[in-house]
Design a protein around this motif. Structure first.
Motif, short mmCIF file in Angstrom:
data_model
loop_
_atom_site.label_atom_id
_atom_site.label_comp_id
_atom_site.label_asym_id
_atom_site.label_seq_id
_atom_site.Cartn_x
_atom_site.Cartn_y
_atom_site.Cartn_z
N VAL A 52 31.20 35.77 48.16
CA VAL A 52 32.47 36.55 48.28
C VAL A 52 33.53 35.55 48.32
O VAL A 52 33.76 34.73 49.02
CB VAL A 52 32.61 37.37 49.73
N LEU A 53 34.16 35.51 47.20
CA LEU A 53 35.09 34.37 46.80
C LEU A 53 36.58 34.59 47.89
O LEU A 53 37.03 33.82 48.15
CB LEU A 53 35.44 34.28 45.42
N GLY A 54 36.79 35.70 48.13
CA GLY A 54 38.06 36.23 48.82
C GLY A 54 38.76 37.30 48.33
O GLY A 54 37.70 38.29 47.70
N VAL A 55 39.91 37.52 48.40
CA VAL A 55 40.66 38.81 48.15
C VAL A 55 41.80 38.39 47.47
O VAL A 55 42.26 37.42 47.41
CB VAL A 55 41.03 39.67 49.39
N ILE A 56 42.24 39.42 46.36
CA ILE A 56 43.51 39.48 45.89
C ILE A 56 44.31 40.46 45.94
O ILE A 56 43.96 41.52 46.54
CB ILE A 56 43.18 39.25 44.14
N ASN A 57 45.66 40.32 45.74
CA ASN A 57 46.61 41.43 45.76
C ASN A 57 46.76 42.33 44.35
O ASN A 57 47.29 41.56 43.60
CB ASN A 57 47.97 41.00 46.23
N LEU A 58 46.12 43.34 44.41
CA LEU A 58 46.02 44.01 43.10
C LEU A 58 47.08 45.17 43.18
O LEU A 58 47.00 46.40 43.60
CB LEU A 58 44.73 44.57 42.77
N ARG A 59 48.38 44.87 42.87
CA ARG A 59 49.36 45.70 43.06
C ARG A 59 49.54 46.73 44.22
O ARG A 59 49.57 47.59 44.53
CB ARG A 59 49.49 46.82 41.83
N GLY A 61 47.24 46.78 46.54
CA GLY A 61 45.84 46.78 47.20
C GLY A 61 45.02 45.67 47.26
O GLY A 61 45.38 44.71 46.56
N VAL A 62 44.26 45.52 48.29
CA VAL A 62 43.54 44.45 48.49
C VAL A 62 42.31 44.48 47.89
O VAL A 62 41.57 45.40 48.42
CB VAL A 62 43.52 43.90 50.19
N PRO B 689 43.34 48.10 55.41
CA PRO B 689 42.05 48.03 56.14
C PRO B 689 41.10 47.10 55.38
O PRO B 689 41.34 46.61 54.20
CB PRO B 689 41.43 49.49 55.96
N LEU B 690 40.10 46.75 56.19
CA LEU B 690 39.27 45.55 55.85
C LEU B 690 38.38 46.02 54.63
O LEU B 690 38.03 45.42 53.88
CB LEU B 690 38.31 45.17 56.74
N PHE B 703 43.87 43.36 56.47
CA PHE B 703 44.68 42.36 55.46
C PHE B 703 46.18 42.86 55.54
O PHE B 703 46.45 43.74 55.71
CB PHE B 703 44.14 42.54 53.96
N THR B 704 47.03 42.01 54.92
CA THR B 704 48.33 42.35 54.75
C THR B 704 48.72 41.42 53.70
O THR B 704 48.11 40.49 53.06
CB THR B 704 49.26 42.25 55.81
N ILE B 705 49.85 41.90 52.87
CA ILE B 705 50.29 41.21 51.80
C ILE B 705 51.36 40.74 52.02
O ILE B 705 52.39 41.32 52.40
CB ILE B 705 50.32 42.21 50.47
#
Lengths: 172, 749
Positions: A52-59, A61-62, B689-690, B703-705
């Motif tokens: 699991v490399l991580g997370v991105i912000n897709l418009r 959404g995480v 949410p996670l 999470f947050t942006i």
């Protein structure tokens, strides 16, 4: 009813998105593919398995990003100029989840007729056979059709996550 | 219009009404003759009956009718609300609630279980007893009335023995989900419709006909013993837009005269209908023709419930025209009451029912707005344009306000939940044979609807526990110099960005020695472990502490307390217990106000950004440079502060900067420091949410942006503190010579 669906299966070739990873070419059904974006800023999440490399912000959404090679138990995917993130909609056991995978390069969208798809080999593959939906033949080359629901199975990843978390707990 | 949604409204409203009825019943125990409360109870029953009739739920109508009749006698002062009747009415409410639930589950009323039928019959028998009692009081006024009737016969009274109803339904009747025939069906439950005359004059030509509009009118001859209010009540839901005229039996001719005048546009046909209904005889008609009577008709006593709306399809009497004459006094009182009710109704009409999903969507959008706003603000700052900056500041201040008011939309007062416990306390105290009252305070404290919905079960458990195990028997209380009546208190207040709910009692309290002994026996603590009383009390929340056989020899509580704790933790809350032996116990539940957006404090470690909920941040200090390499606590103005190095915890292998900072956080009485690289300041945090993939990570809550578009991680401070203290204990560091550190750690366990 069953007849109709059979003829549908045989008559219509499904479309697949092919991409390369390591030395191999893989394919996923385009029905799972939501979009392809360039490889961008990734936020790593601690206490998770390396796949699991991580997370991105897709418009807004995480979306979690998975390294398929590490998921297959191989080395890290090299990030190069042609690297992309393929965003997939995965539904398994009626749970819908959006997950991204890192690929080295996206190749093409191809139709593979059912007669060109061989069942997954029971041995001889370095990837867990239950991850493979079949082997497709395209112009004499073999592509691995992934059962993406299985590969990105939530239960599996949760399990991995919890072992990773407890491992880091132990070491801390 | 969708019938399902109307039925849904009916079910929701009925539940609300039953709740109001129950509240009023519980209050009436204190003030048995309060007419307001009696009316509230009556109104609730009446409205349920009325609306059930509209949907054809005859079983509910029949049952409620009996209850309503009893309530009507209470209202008339013939029966008094004693504790027995209150108990019976509470059962009636429960039974109706059961029927409503049955309907809500999509069942048919015809299929109710045998037990339900038995309860139904039993309750009706009990209720009927109240109807039979003291018939003398009831007949007296009736007799007086009949005398009166005879007296009136001379002065132009009509011969008909039935009610005459003249109904012209408003054009929107069908559109508002009403069906004229349903009124007939409902009326058949308390009388006989002897004759029906349809009124079709208002039906337009086919090309002008609106298929959704209602054009029909009815003239009815109705034989019933019901009183005017009951018949009036039938049309409660259409009265506003329709023209409803009700003429009692033996009314004076003038009533019919004014009805004819009112229906002037229908001409002779209306008169023929009256004759066909038998409400008016030929002779009476001829009598009507004499000008004297017609002139008088303007001051008739006919009850008019027509609409005041001039735009209505049907002409109606102006409100002022209905002047009091023969039935004057009672009607006037009724009108005054109706006015009062209308006022109350006016208050209600300020409320709008909104689908919770729509609110969620709005809050999601506000969340996006905040992220976009933060981005704009950042770009504006970067641009260096002063005006742009100011504008962005204004924008983000407004967005902040929008956020706050959007969040309050989901907020509900906890009072309604608290009041439900009046019933629980009443029932349980009867069951236990203890005299216990419930005192409620802070009911106006608001919190998120989802939280309110989920807090009910744990609270019930705690209240029951307090009554069962907390409050001692009366003799013991008297012996200890307390009043015989035990008190259970529910209190709520806001504190540090969250809500605190207290369940307390003035009972015997907990004995720490006994709990400690039990905990040692259960292997939850070791002999001689130096624990404060508070820590000992909180052991009872440990799973495995409590089993049923302990209630007696512990003289305390603890049954299912671990379940309570689990429920509260699932809401991101905490629970703690305080007790003084002989004086009582207080359980304190802390909950977050909302689950969607928080004020955060942004920090960074290496490349990664993290958010700590701002209300948990106490202060920030610089990490003293020397002598702390292998230490896990520092000296904060004389106090010992344990700390966590986030870099180490998250296995970040970047090199630490020359100066590191410490964020001092406090949660539920535990204070600790987080060592971070940079302090980036306050940040409005929309919680994402996670998701399933990350649900297992113990140190994160979401999470947050960020304004830059990057994702930041929200730290789960309670989880983090618990995990770290846990690790330390495992590593055998627990036996630190510093008592206070030890204190903090065991607290967090």
């Amino acid at each position: 009813m069953s007849n109709a669906s059979q003829t549908f299966d045989q008559g219509t070739a499904e479309q697949y998105l092919t991409f390369s990873l390591g030395q191999e070419t893989f394919a996923v059904s385009t029905r799972n593919v939501r979009e392809i974006i360039e490889f961008g800023r990734l936020t790593p999440v601690p206490m998770m398995p390396a796949s699991v490399l991580g997370v991105i912000n897709l418009r807004g959404g995480v979306v979690p990003i998975i390294d398929l090679r590490q998921r297959f138990g191989e080395g890290e995917t090299r990030i190069g100029r042609r690297s992309c993130i393929v965003i997939l909609d995965v539904s398994r056991d009626e749970v819908q989840q959006t997950i991204g995978i890192v690929v080295e390069a996206v190749c093409a969208v191809l139709e593979i007729p059912p007669q060109d798809i061989e069942p997954a080999p029971t041995f001889g593959s370095h990837i867990r056979t239950d991850f493979i939906r079949g082997m497709g033949k395209i112009d004499g080359n073999i592509v691995v059709l992934l059962d993406i629901g299985r590969v990105l199975s939530l239960e599996d990843m949760q399990q991995l996550a919890s072992t990773a978390a407890s491992a880091s707990k132990q070491s801390a | 219009m969708n019938l399902d949604s109307i039925i849904g409204t009916f079910l929701a409203e009925s539940r609300e009404l039953l709740q109001q009825m129950e509240d009023a019943l519980l209050q009436i125990e204190q003030s048995p003759d309060d007419p307001e409360l009696i009316n509230a109870i009556f109104r609730a029953a009446h409205t349920i009956k009325g609306s059930s009739g509209l949907f054809g739920y005859d079983a509910i109508v029949a049952f409620t009718h009996v209850a309503e009749s009893v309530l009507d006698r209470v209202r008339a002062g013939e029966v008094r609300f004693d504790s027995e009747l209150i108990a019976l009415m509470l059962q009636v409410g429960d039974h109706l609630g059961g029927l409503i639930d049955w309907l809500a589950d999509g069942h048919d009323l015809a299929d109710v279980s045998v037990e339900t039928r038995a309860t139904d019959a039993e309750l009706i028998t009990c209720l009927k007893r109240y109807l039979e009692e003291a018939p003398t009081a009831a007949t007296a006024p009736q007799a007086a009335e009949s005398d009166h009737t005879e007296a009136r016969t001379a002065s132009g009274e009509t011969a008909s023995h039935h009610w005459h109803l003249s109904l012209r339904f408003g054009a929107d009747t069908l559109r508002s989900g009403m069906d004229p025939t349903s009124f007939l069906r409902y009326m058949a439950t308390f009388g006989t419709v002897a004759h029906v005359e349809p009124v079709l004059e208002h039906l337009p030509a086919l090309d002008k006909l609106d298929p959704e509009a209602c054009y029909i009118g009815l003239e009815l001859a109705f034989v019933s013993d019901a009183d005017q209010a009951t018949i009036d009540g039938t049309f409660e839901f259409v009265r506003d837009e329709s023209s409803i005229e009700i003429i009692p039996p033996h009314s004076p001719l003038t009533a019919f005269a004014s009805l004819l005048q009112l229906r002037q546009d229908e001409g002779d046909e209306q008169l023929q209908r009256l004759l066909r209904c038998g409400s008016l005889t030929e002779a009476e008609w001829l009598q009507l023709q004499t000008p004297a009577v017609v002139a008088e008709s303007d001051t008739t006593s006919m009850s008019t419930f027509g609409s005041d709306d001039a735009k209505s399809d049907f002409p109606t009497l102006a409100a002022g025209n209905t002047s009091p004459a023969s039935v004057a006094t009672t009607d006037n009182a009724k009108a005054a009451k109706a006015g009062k009710e209308a006022q109350r109704g006016g208050g209600d009409s300020n409320l709008i029912r909104v689908d919770a999903a729509k609110l969620d969507q709005l809050i999601n959008l506000v969340g996006e707005l905040i992220i976009a706003g933060a981005n704009t603000r950042m770009l504006a700052q970067r641009s260096g344009m002063l005006e742009m900056n100011e504008s962005a500041e204004t924008l983000s201040r407004l967005v902040e306000e929008v956020r706050d008011s959007a969040l309050t939309l989901r907020m509900v007062q906890i009072g309604a939940t608290f009041n439900r416990f009046q019933r629980v306390v009443r029932d349980v105290s009867k069951e236990l044979g203890k005299d216990i009252v419930l005192q409620v305070s802070g009911g106006e404290t608001e919190l998120d609807k989802t939280v309110v919905e989920k807090i009910g079960d744990p609270l019930t458990h705690l209240v029951r526990n307090a009554m069962d195990h907390g409050i001692e028997p009366a003799e013991q209380r008297l012996a200890n110099g307390k009043s015989a009546q035990g008190v259970v208190r529910l209190n709520a207040y806001h504190e540090a960005g969250g809500i605190v709910i207290e369940v307390s009692d003035d009972g015997g309290g907990l004995n720490p020695q006994k709990i400690m002994a039990k905990a040692v026996q259960r292997g939850l603590a070791s002999e001689g472990q130096p624990l404060s009383d508070k820590e000992i009390f909180n052991l009872i929340f440990e799973p495995g502490f409590s089993t049923a056989d302990q209630i007696s020899n512990l003289s305390g509580r603890g049954v299912g307390m671990d379940v309570v704790k689990r429920n509260i933790t699932a809401l991101r809350g905490t629970v703690e217990l305080d007790s003084k032996l002989g004086q009582g116990t207080c359980v304190r539940i802390r909950l977050p106000l909302t689950l969607a957006i928080i004020d955060g404090f942004l920090i960074s470690v290496g490349q990664a950004s993290y958010v700590v909920p701002l209300d948990m941040v106490e202060e920030c200090i610089e990490l003293p440079g020397k002598g702390l390499e292998n230490q896990e606590f520092l000296d904060l103005r004389g106090d010992v502060l344990p700390f966590i190095r986030l870099r180490q915890l998250f296995a970040d292998d970047s090199t630490p900067p020359r100066r590191e900072n410490v964020v001092v956080v406090r949660y539920a009485g535990i204070r600790a420091g987080l060592v971070v690289d940079q302090l980036l300041g306050e940040f409005q945090t929309v919680i994402k949410p996670l998701g399933k993939v990350f649900a297992q990570v113990p140190a994160l809550s979401g999470f947050t942006i960020l304004g830059s578009g990057a994702v930041a991680l929200i730290l789960d401070i309670p989880g983090l503190l618990a995990q770290v203290t846990h690790n330390d204990n495992r590593a055998g560091l627990a036996s630190s010579q510093l008592n206070q550190v030890n204190h903090l750690r065991s607290n967090a366990q």
